[in-house]
Structures are given as structure tokens and as C-alpha cells.
Design a protein around this motif. Sequence first.
Motif, PDB file in Angstrom:
ATOM      1  N   MET A   1      -1.161   3.218  -8.658  1.00 42.23           N
ATOM      2  CA  MET A   1      -1.364   2.405  -7.484  1.00 42.23           C
ATOM      3  C   MET A   1      -2.852   2.302  -7.144  1.00 42.23           C
ATOM      4  N   GLN A   2      -3.576   3.402  -7.307  1.00 42.57           N
ATOM      5  CA  GLN A   2      -4.988   3.403  -6.951  1.00 42.57           C
ATOM      6  C   GLN A   2      -5.775   2.397  -7.796  1.00 42.57           C
ATOM      7  N   GLU A   3      -5.489   2.336  -9.087  1.00 42.38           N
ATOM      8  CA  GLU A   3      -6.218   1.413  -9.960  1.00 42.38           C
ATOM      9  C   GLU A   3      -6.025  -0.044  -9.544  1.00 42.38           C
ATOM     10  N   ALA A   4      -4.856  -0.376  -9.067  1.00 42.55           N
ATOM     11  CA  ALA A   4      -4.611  -1.738  -8.594  1.00 42.55           C
ATOM     12  C   ALA A   4      -5.504  -2.045  -7.398  1.00 42.55           C
ATOM     13  N   PHE A   5      -5.653  -1.083  -6.492  1.00 48.00           N
ATOM     14  CA  PHE A   5      -6.492  -1.307  -5.318  1.00 48.00           C
ATOM     15  C   PHE A   5      -7.973  -1.295  -5.663  1.00 48.00           C
ATOM     16  N   VAL A   6      -8.367  -0.587  -6.711  1.00 43.08           N
ATOM     17  CA  VAL A   6      -9.756  -0.671  -7.178  1.00 43.08           C
ATOM     18  C   VAL A   6     -10.069  -2.133  -7.510  1.00 43.08           C
ATOM     19  N   LYS A   7      -9.195  -2.766  -8.262  1.00 43.90           N
ATOM     20  CA  LYS A   7      -9.403  -4.174  -8.636  1.00 43.90           C
ATOM     21  C   LYS A   7      -9.373  -5.091  -7.417  1.00 43.90           C
ATOM     22  N   ILE A   8      -8.438  -4.843  -6.530  1.00 41.76           N
ATOM     23  CA  ILE A   8      -8.319  -5.677  -5.322  1.00 41.76           C
ATOM     24  C   ILE A   8      -9.584  -5.558  -4.475  1.00 41.76           C
ATOM     25  N   PHE A   9     -10.025  -4.328  -4.204  1.00 42.74           N
ATOM     26  CA  PHE A   9     -11.190  -4.139  -3.344  1.00 42.74           C
ATOM     27  C   PHE A   9     -12.465  -4.621  -4.018  1.00 42.74           C
ATOM     28  N   LYS A  10     -12.577  -4.449  -5.325  1.00 43.08           N
ATOM     29  CA  LYS A  10     -13.746  -4.968  -6.051  1.00 43.08           C
ATOM     30  C   LYS A  10     -13.810  -6.482  -5.889  1.00 43.08           C
ATOM     31  N   GLY A  11     -12.680  -7.158  -6.048  1.00 42.87           N
ATOM     32  CA  GLY A  11     -12.634  -8.610  -5.879  1.00 42.87           C
ATOM     33  C   GLY A  11     -12.965  -9.032  -4.459  1.00 42.87           C
ATOM     34  N   MET A  12     -12.494  -8.263  -3.489  1.00 39.89           N
ATOM     35  CA  MET A  12     -12.782  -8.602  -2.095  1.00 39.89           C
ATOM     36  C   MET A  12     -14.261  -8.408  -1.768  1.00 39.89           C
ATOM     37  N   ILE A  13     -14.878  -7.411  -2.381  1.00 39.47           N
ATOM     38  CA  ILE A  13     -16.321  -7.213  -2.212  1.00 39.47           C
ATOM     39  C   ILE A  13     -17.079  -8.370  -2.846  1.00 39.47           C
ATOM     40  N   ASP A  21     -19.589  -1.766  -1.019  1.00 39.73           N
ATOM     41  CA  ASP A  21     -19.374  -0.331  -0.906  1.00 39.73           C
ATOM     42  C   ASP A  21     -18.728   0.154  -2.197  1.00 39.73           C
ATOM     43  N   ASP A  22     -18.485   1.432  -2.302  1.00 40.08           N
ATOM     44  CA  ASP A  22     -17.878   2.024  -3.498  1.00 40.08           C
ATOM     45  C   ASP A  22     -16.379   1.726  -3.503  1.00 40.08           C
ATOM     46  N   TYR A  23     -15.984   0.722  -4.266  1.00 41.72           N
ATOM     47  CA  TYR A  23     -14.578   0.296  -4.266  1.00 41.72           C
ATOM     48  C   TYR A  23     -13.641   1.351  -4.829  1.00 41.72           C
ATOM     49  N   ASN A  24     -14.152   2.249  -5.679  1.00 39.39           N
ATOM     50  CA  ASN A  24     -13.313   3.352  -6.166  1.00 39.39           C
ATOM     51  C   ASN A  24     -12.962   4.305  -5.023  1.00 39.39           C
ATOM     52  N   MET A  25     -13.943   4.622  -4.202  1.00 35.16           N
ATOM     53  CA  MET A  25     -13.693   5.515  -3.061  1.00 35.16           C
ATOM     54  C   MET A  25     -12.844   4.812  -2.006  1.00 35.16           C
ATOM     55  N   MET A  26     -13.060   3.515  -1.827  1.00 35.42           N
ATOM     56  CA  MET A  26     -12.231   2.763  -0.882  1.00 35.42           C
ATOM     57  C   MET A  26     -10.767   2.824  -1.305  1.00 35.42           C
ATOM     58  N   ALA A  27     -10.521   2.628  -2.601  1.00 30.75           N
ATOM     59  CA  ALA A  27      -9.150   2.659  -3.116  1.00 30.75           C
ATOM     60  C   ALA A  27      -8.541   4.049  -2.957  1.00 30.75           C
ATOM     61  N   LEU A  28      -9.330   5.083  -3.217  1.00 31.77           N
ATOM     62  CA  LEU A  28      -8.841   6.445  -3.042  1.00 31.77           C
ATOM     63  C   LEU A  28      -8.469   6.700  -1.585  1.00 31.77           C
ATOM     64  N   GLU A  29      -9.368   6.336  -0.677  1.00 33.69           N
ATOM     65  CA  GLU A  29      -9.108   6.525   0.753  1.00 33.69           C
ATOM     66  C   GLU A  29      -7.854   5.775   1.189  1.00 33.69           C
ATOM     67  N   TYR A  30      -7.754   4.523   0.798  1.00 34.69           N
ATOM     68  CA  TYR A  30      -6.634   3.675   1.219  1.00 34.69           C
ATOM     69  C   TYR A  30      -5.311   4.199   0.671  1.00 34.69           C
ATOM     70  N   THR A  31      -5.254   4.441  -0.626  1.00 32.28           N
ATOM     71  CA  THR A  31      -3.985   4.858  -1.236  1.00 32.28           C
ATOM     72  C   THR A  31      -3.579   6.256  -0.798  1.00 32.28           C
ATOM     73  N   ALA A  32      -4.540   7.149  -0.595  1.00 32.62           N
ATOM     74  CA  ALA A  32      -4.195   8.496  -0.132  1.00 32.62           C
ATOM     75  C   ALA A  32      -3.562   8.440   1.258  1.00 32.62           C
ATOM     76  N   THR A  33      -4.136   7.623   2.122  1.00 36.42           N
ATOM     77  CA  THR A  33      -3.601   7.503   3.476  1.00 36.42           C
ATOM     78  C   THR A  33      -2.222   6.863   3.474  1.00 36.42           C
ATOM     79  N   ILE A  34      -2.073   5.778   2.729  1.00 37.44           N
ATOM     80  CA  ILE A  34      -0.775   5.099   2.668  1.00 37.44           C
ATOM     81  C   ILE A  34       0.278   6.022   2.046  1.00 37.44           C
TER      82      ILE A  34
END
Length: 71
Positions: A1-13, A21-34
Motif C-alpha cells: 500500500m505504501q508504494e502506491a502512495f509514494v507514486k500518488i504523492f510524487k505525482g501530486m508534488i 517534500d519527501d514523498y516517501n516519508m509522506m507515504a509512510l506517515e499517511y499509510t501508517a496512520t490509516i
Amino acid sequence: MQEAFVKIFKGMIEKNIFRNDDYNMMALEYTATINALINQRDRFPDREEQIIEKGKKYINYFIQVYKYENK
């Protein structure tokens, strides 16, 4: 799931939807919370409405923190 959000957040950036920002850390933060909220829901099904509200608040918070602001 995290890898999918890496791509999503990178595209949004790249589209200036989110700030640079660091889209890898954004994805980690988002998926961990969800995932934590999903786990809460699984353990406490009687609190589903409260957990969903918390999830909505978190998503709005995340957007406010990372949204692109043209200065």
C-alpha cells in the motif's frame, strides 16, 4: 500500500497539488496512520463512527500540512 502512495504523492508534488517534500516519508506517515485507524476499527467495531471521524480529520490535516501554496 505504501508504494502506491509514494507514486500518488510524487505525482501530486509534480503537479503542484502538494508542496515539494519527501514523498516517501509522506507515504509512510499517511499509510501508517490509516493502517492504525483500520486496526482500531478491527479491535473496536463499536467505535466505528468515531474512528471514521478521526480518519476524516487526519486526512484534512494531512492535506493542510502538505498542500502547495503559491507564494
